[in-house]
Design a protein around this motif. Structure first.
Motif, PDB file in Angstrom:
ATOM      1  N   GLY A 202       0.746  -1.208   0.026  1.00 41.46           N
ATOM      2  CA  GLY A 202      -0.054  -0.255  -0.041  1.00 41.46           C
ATOM      3  C   GLY A 202       0.902   1.193  -0.035  1.00 41.46           C
ATOM      4  O   GLY A 202       0.754   2.136  -0.934  1.00 41.46           O
ATOM      5  N   TYR A 203       1.828   1.299   1.027  1.00 41.27           N
ATOM      6  CA  TYR A 203       2.678   2.601   0.970  1.00 41.27           C
ATOM      7  C   TYR A 203       3.685   2.356  -0.297  1.00 41.27           C
ATOM      8  O   TYR A 203       4.052   3.525  -0.492  1.00 41.27           O
ATOM      9  CB  TYR A 203       3.422   2.597   2.321  1.00 41.27           C
ATOM     10  N   TRP A 204       4.138   1.408  -0.571  1.00 34.83           N
ATOM     11  CA  TRP A 204       5.146   1.383  -1.808  1.00 34.83           C
ATOM     12  C   TRP A 204       4.526   1.910  -3.063  1.00 34.83           C
ATOM     13  O   TRP A 204       4.985   2.714  -3.643  1.00 34.83           O
ATOM     14  CB  TRP A 204       5.594  -0.316  -2.012  1.00 34.83           C
ATOM     15  N   LYS A 205       3.244   1.442  -3.328  1.00 30.19           N
ATOM     16  CA  LYS A 205       2.512   2.099  -4.613  1.00 30.19           C
ATOM     17  C   LYS A 205       2.282   3.551  -4.238  1.00 30.19           C
ATOM     18  O   LYS A 205       2.309   4.144  -5.534  1.00 30.19           O
ATOM     19  CB  LYS A 205       1.181   1.273  -4.877  1.00 30.19           C
ATOM     20  N   GLU A 206       2.160   3.906  -3.118  1.00 34.21           N
ATOM     21  CA  GLU A 206       1.577   5.449  -2.992  1.00 34.21           C
ATOM     22  C   GLU A 206       2.815   6.075  -3.235  1.00 34.21           C
ATOM     23  O   GLU A 206       2.855   7.241  -3.524  1.00 34.21           O
ATOM     24  CB  GLU A 206       0.916   5.488  -1.518  1.00 34.21           C
ATOM     25  N   SER A 207       4.048   5.773  -2.554  1.00 32.06           N
ATOM     26  CA  SER A 207       5.221   6.353  -2.783  1.00 32.06           C
ATOM     27  C   SER A 207       5.753   6.460  -4.398  1.00 32.06           C
ATOM     28  O   SER A 207       6.481   7.461  -4.706  1.00 32.06           O
ATOM     29  CB  SER A 207       6.479   5.611  -2.246  1.00 32.06           C
ATOM     30  N   ILE A 208       5.407   5.637  -5.098  1.00 35.18           N
ATOM     31  CA  ILE A 208       5.456   5.815  -6.737  1.00 35.18           C
ATOM     32  C   ILE A 208       4.785   6.686  -7.133  1.00 35.18           C
ATOM     33  O   ILE A 208       5.007   7.672  -7.912  1.00 35.18           O
ATOM     34  CB  ILE A 208       5.376   4.337  -7.251  1.00 35.18           C
ATOM     35  N   ASP A 209       3.364   6.611  -6.739  1.00 31.31           N
ATOM     36  CA  ASP A 209       2.172   7.343  -7.287  1.00 31.31           C
ATOM     37  C   ASP A 209       2.542   8.899  -6.897  1.00 31.31           C
ATOM     38  O   ASP A 209       2.103   9.884  -7.608  1.00 31.31           O
ATOM     39  CB  ASP A 209       0.914   6.969  -7.247  1.00 31.31           C
ATOM     40  N   ARG A 210       2.832   9.123  -5.678  1.00 33.31           N
ATOM     41  CA  ARG A 210       2.965  10.504  -4.985  1.00 33.31           C
ATOM     42  C   ARG A 210       4.308  10.546  -4.267  1.00 33.31           C
ATOM     43  O   ARG A 210       4.208  10.492  -3.146  1.00 33.31           O
ATOM     44  CB  ARG A 210       1.824  10.549  -4.005  1.00 33.31           C
ATOM     45  N   PRO A 211       5.120  10.736  -4.832  1.00 36.08           N
ATOM     46  CA  PRO A 211       6.715  10.619  -4.371  1.00 36.08           C
ATOM     47  C   PRO A 211       6.877  11.916  -3.419  1.00 36.08           C
ATOM     48  O   PRO A 211       7.819  11.830  -2.721  1.00 36.08           O
ATOM     49  CB  PRO A 211       7.620  10.668  -5.507  1.00 36.08           C
TER      50      PRO A 211
END
Length: 332
Positions: A202-211
């Protein structure tokens, strides 16, 4: 003014009682399946209060983590970096007299009781506030996800995470499972704030989408090149430390202050309790990478490696067990 009406309180109690539950690994007897993650039964109400009543501010900084993945260390680093303008002296720093968990509160725990007083306490905190959570990203309050506040997330390779979790719970609980029993639950995702794979992803994908919103860290990377990643944290937070072109000496002093060995040796971390439940000394065990190899049988290594490959798959998220060997090749 009451935060929760009698009707709302009854509805929340009925909801909590209706949740699926499993025996947990902690002193609390159960984990409840709440919003697709396993929440300690003692803190489901705290998560609900967090979601309903927490009002994020744009300059808030959140330390988010999967339990036993470097939370204590990251709390210390974040607190020191964010508050460098207030506490520039490393000889008389609050971290020398207070445990990181006292300086950076986990909100699902903090808001589980005395709600009006705790909300008032949060509103009166010095800004920017440094706060923490183990709650998975989809269950964070909208005020966090929709504001400009920043999230620093840390996780650890699933092998060491499990060993650290099991060692922690065997020390703080009189009713801990055996290593083998706990391992089976862990493989099925039944662990505090698990499944661990969905929490990380969850946090991994968010870090890619919203760095600019989420900075994703791995414990192993932070351990192996601490200077580089502490600078990353400072830059992510737009800290004056980086804007002022401060020398590496400041970064090195921050790292020294927050070192595992430094914090473990402090008298304040050798006695006393956090939230009147867990002894402070239990938050400091070894802080090593690869200690799991002393615990796992070959069949366990094979099983967990396959689960990691299955769950993380093509996400781009991978871990190292030691040196440069990818986790999915641990059995080779």
């Amino acid at each position: 003014m009451a935060f929760v009406s009698d009707k709302e309180a009854n509805e929340e109690n009925e909801l909590i009682l209706s949740l699926p539950k499993e025996m947990g690994l902690f002193a609390a007897p159960y984990l409840n399946l709440f919003q697709d993650f396993w929440c300690p039964s003692l803190y489901v109400q705290g998560v609900i209060n967090f979601q309903k009543h927490f009002d994020a501010k744009d300059n808030d900084v959140f330390v988010a983590s999967f339990p036993k993945s470097g939370t204590t260390w990251l709390k210390a680093l974040a607190f020191v970096i964010v508050n460098h303008h207030r506490f520039s002296s490393f000889d008389h720093h609050p971290l020398l007299s207070s445990n990181p968990h006292q300086l950076v509160s986990g909100l699902e725990f903090f808001l589980s009781h005395d709600l009006p007083d705790q909300i008032l306490s949060l509103s009166n905190m010095s800004e920017p506030r440094v706060l923490a959570t183990h709650v998975p990203l989809p269950s964070l309050p909208e005020s966090i996800t929709k504001s400009n506040c920043k999230i620093i997330y840390i996780c650890r390779n699933p092998f060491d995470t499990f060993v650290s979790t099991w060692e922690f719970f065997t020390k703080v609980s009189s009713r801990a499972l055996t290593f083998e029993e706990a391992f089976e639950k862990y493989c099925n995702g039944i662990t505090v704030f698990g499944p661990w794979w969905s929490h990380m992803l969850g946090y991994w994908k968010e870090s890619i989408d919203r760095p600019n919103k989420v900075l994703f860290l791995k414990y192993e990377d932070l351990k192996e090149d601490t200077v580089f990643h502490v600078k990353r944290i400072a830059e992510f937070l737009d800290s004056p430390i980086t804007r002022e072109g401060v020398s590496n000496t400041v970064i090195e002093n921050i790292i020294k202050l927050c070192r595992f060995e430094t914090m473990k040796d402090l008298e304040v971390n050798k006695s006393g309790y956090i939230n009147n439940i867990i002894e402070k000394k239990h938050f400091f065990r070894k802080g090593e990478i690869g200690d799991w190899i002393n615990y796992f049988s070959p069949s366990m290594i094979e099983k967990l490696s396959k689960i990691i490959e299955e769950k993380l798959g093509d996400s781009g998220l991978s871990f190292k067990v030691h040196s440069e060997i990818p986790l999915q090749h641990a059995t080779s």
